[in-house]
Design a protein around this motif. Structure first.
Motif, PDB file in Angstrom:
ATOM      1  N   THR A 146      48.116 -48.785   8.342  1.00 25.76           N
ATOM      2  CA  THR A 146      48.652 -49.721   7.342  1.00 25.76           C
ATOM      3  C   THR A 146      49.984 -50.295   7.776  1.00 25.76           C
ATOM      4  OG1 THR A 146      47.558 -48.513   5.551  1.00 25.76           O
ATOM      5  CG2 THR A 146      49.372 -49.973   4.942  1.00 25.76           C
ATOM      6  N   ASN A 147      50.896 -49.412   8.215  1.00 27.87           N
ATOM      7  CA  ASN A 147      52.250 -49.850   8.551  1.00 27.87           C
ATOM      8  C   ASN A 147      52.291 -50.795   9.744  1.00 27.87           C
ATOM      9  OD1 ASN A 147      53.367 -48.345   6.463  1.00 27.87           O
ATOM     10  ND2 ASN A 147      53.673 -46.532   7.736  1.00 27.87           N
ATOM     11  N   PHE A 148      51.528 -50.472  10.787  1.00 28.28           N
ATOM     12  CA  PHE A 148      51.612 -51.275  12.004  1.00 28.28           C
ATOM     13  C   PHE A 148      50.792 -52.565  11.925  1.00 28.28           C
ATOM     14  CE2 PHE A 148      52.886 -47.109  13.786  1.00 28.28           C
ATOM     15  CZ  PHE A 148      54.114 -47.497  14.287  1.00 28.28           C
ATOM     16  N   ARG A 149      50.029 -52.708  10.854  1.00 25.19           N
ATOM     17  CA  ARG A 149      49.332 -53.974  10.625  1.00 25.19           C
ATOM     18  C   ARG A 149      50.104 -54.883   9.679  1.00 25.19           C
ATOM     19  NH1 ARG A 149      43.138 -51.707   9.688  1.00 25.19           N
ATOM     20  NH2 ARG A 149      42.734 -51.077  11.848  1.00 25.19           N
ATOM     21  N   SER A 150      51.158 -54.367   9.099  1.00 22.24           N
ATOM     22  CA  SER A 150      51.946 -55.134   8.144  1.00 22.24           C
ATOM     23  C   SER A 150      53.061 -55.887   8.873  1.00 22.24           C
ATOM     24  CB  SER A 150      52.546 -54.201   7.089  1.00 22.24           C
ATOM     25  OG  SER A 150      53.470 -54.879   6.280  1.00 22.24           O
ATOM     26  N   ILE A 197      63.193 -46.279  10.427  1.00 28.59           N
ATOM     27  CA  ILE A 197      62.438 -46.434  11.674  1.00 28.59           C
ATOM     28  C   ILE A 197      61.578 -45.192  11.905  1.00 28.59           C
ATOM     29  CG2 ILE A 197      62.633 -46.718  14.176  1.00 28.59           C
ATOM     30  CD1 ILE A 197      65.351 -48.077  13.639  1.00 28.59           C
ATOM     31  N   TRP A 198      62.181 -44.005  11.717  1.00 26.53           N
ATOM     32  CA  TRP A 198      61.438 -42.767  11.925  1.00 26.53           C
ATOM     33  C   TRP A 198      60.348 -42.584  10.878  1.00 26.53           C
ATOM     34  CZ3 TRP A 198      62.809 -42.575  16.457  1.00 26.53           C
ATOM     35  CH2 TRP A 198      64.131 -42.535  16.891  1.00 26.53           C
ATOM     36  N   PHE A 199      60.606 -43.071   9.645  1.00 26.72           N
ATOM     37  CA  PHE A 199      59.577 -42.959   8.603  1.00 26.72           C
ATOM     38  C   PHE A 199      58.265 -43.596   9.064  1.00 26.72           C
ATOM     39  CE2 PHE A 199      63.064 -42.937   5.167  1.00 26.72           C
ATOM     40  CZ  PHE A 199      63.095 -41.555   5.172  1.00 26.72           C
ATOM     41  N   VAL A 200      58.378 -44.779   9.647  1.00 28.80           N
ATOM     42  CA  VAL A 200      57.184 -45.493  10.079  1.00 28.80           C
ATOM     43  C   VAL A 200      56.565 -44.833  11.303  1.00 28.80           C
ATOM     44  CG1 VAL A 200      56.321 -47.694  10.976  1.00 28.80           C
ATOM     45  CG2 VAL A 200      57.969 -47.677   9.095  1.00 28.80           C
ATOM     46  N   LEU A 201      57.402 -44.433  12.250  1.00 30.51           N
ATOM     47  CA  LEU A 201      56.886 -43.848  13.491  1.00 30.51           C
ATOM     48  C   LEU A 201      56.271 -42.467  13.272  1.00 30.51           C
ATOM     49  CD1 LEU A 201      59.710 -44.822  16.031  1.00 30.51           C
ATOM     50  CD2 LEU A 201      57.505 -45.936  15.668  1.00 30.51           C
ATOM     51  N   ALA A 240      58.629 -56.623  10.768  1.00 30.78           N
ATOM     52  CA  ALA A 240      59.780 -57.536  10.762  1.00 30.78           C
ATOM     53  C   ALA A 240      60.993 -56.853  10.141  1.00 30.78           C
ATOM     54  CB  ALA A 240      59.427 -58.810   9.994  1.00 30.78           C
ATOM     55  N   GLY A 241      60.774 -56.119   9.044  1.00 31.06           N
ATOM     56  CA  GLY A 241      61.876 -55.423   8.393  1.00 31.06           C
ATOM     57  C   GLY A 241      62.511 -54.379   9.292  1.00 31.06           C
TER      58      GLY A 241
END
Length: 236
Positions: free
Chosen positions: A124-128, A112-116, A133-134
């Motif tokens: 890229t991440n927030f459009r995927s 979770i922290w990796f993405v944030l 979902a993962g």
């Protein structure tokens, strides 16, 4: 002529590799609990990381790897502090009061922290949809696994003593994610083994004086440390 890069990987080796990671990584929290029952936490970190870093550095020297690259040492020291001092050090500390199973569940939050925290890849991440979902499924799974323990813990007088450890562990997972992202964006071109050795030596360079400043070294009774704590330290 085909190169080794194009050679297919044996499915059996892949399964064995994942099984090894799951068993070794998954069991490490249990062995930390055993080790910290005999060793003071900062001294445990000093012994673990400095010894492992020194042994790995000797192995790299035998292999002929280039050891002293100032830029690589600096990046390794920074990532080592984030990963091993904050991330792993917090785990060692909180296992004095928290069950190892609870710690193992809580440290599943770094994705979770990796993405944030990975700002360069936000677009890229927030459009995927699959990434989002993962994360939601993973976070929900952590809550479900942990909800019963949280409910039972908050319903007892032990809640006040365990809550600080839980909050500290969240900080530790942030440190682990930050260190991983730092390593990703400031990737060293040198040997990965040399980099890992410098990371552990940097962590040891923090834990050793810290264990003296907190009087752990001066007050520890080596003869009273049980054999199983030594075995757990060797395993880790």
């Amino acid at each position: 002529m085909p190169t080794n890069a194009n050679k297919p990987v044996s499915p059996l080796l892949v399964v064995l590799a994942f099984a090894t990671v799951y068993m070794v990584w998954g069991s490490t929290y249990f062995f930390i609990k055993i080790a910290v029952a005999g060793f003071p936490p900062l001294l445990l970190g000093a012994l673990r990381f400095f010894t492992a870093g020194l042994l790995l550095m000797v192995w790299c020297a035998i292999k002929g790897d280039k050891l002293f690259v100032p830029r690589n040492i600096l990046h390794a020291a920074i990532s080592g502090f984030l990963l091993l001092v904050i991330g792993n050090g917090v785990v060692i500390w909180v296992e004095q009061t928290l069950p190892s199973a609870m710690v193992a569940i809580m440290v599943t939050s770094p994705p979770i922290w990796f993405v944030l925290l990975d700002k360069p890849n936000w677009s890229t991440n927030f459009r995927s949809k699959s990434t989002i979902a993962g994360l939601l499924i993973g976070f929900t799974g952590v809550i479900l696994l942990f909800s019963e323990q949280i409910e039972s813990m908050l319903g007892t007088s032990a809640a006040s003593s365990k809550l600080p450890g839980m909050l500290l562990l969240v900080f530790g997972t942030l440190g682990w994610a930050s260190g991983s992202l730092y390593s990703k964006h400031y990737n060293n071109k040198g040997s990965s083994l040399v980099n890992a050795a410098w990371q552990m030596l940097a962590a040891g360079a923090f834990f050793i004086p810290a264990s003296f400043l907190t009087n752990e070294v001066q007050t520890v009774k080596w003869s009273n440390i049980p054999a199983q704590s030594w075995y757990a330290l060797a395993y880790r």
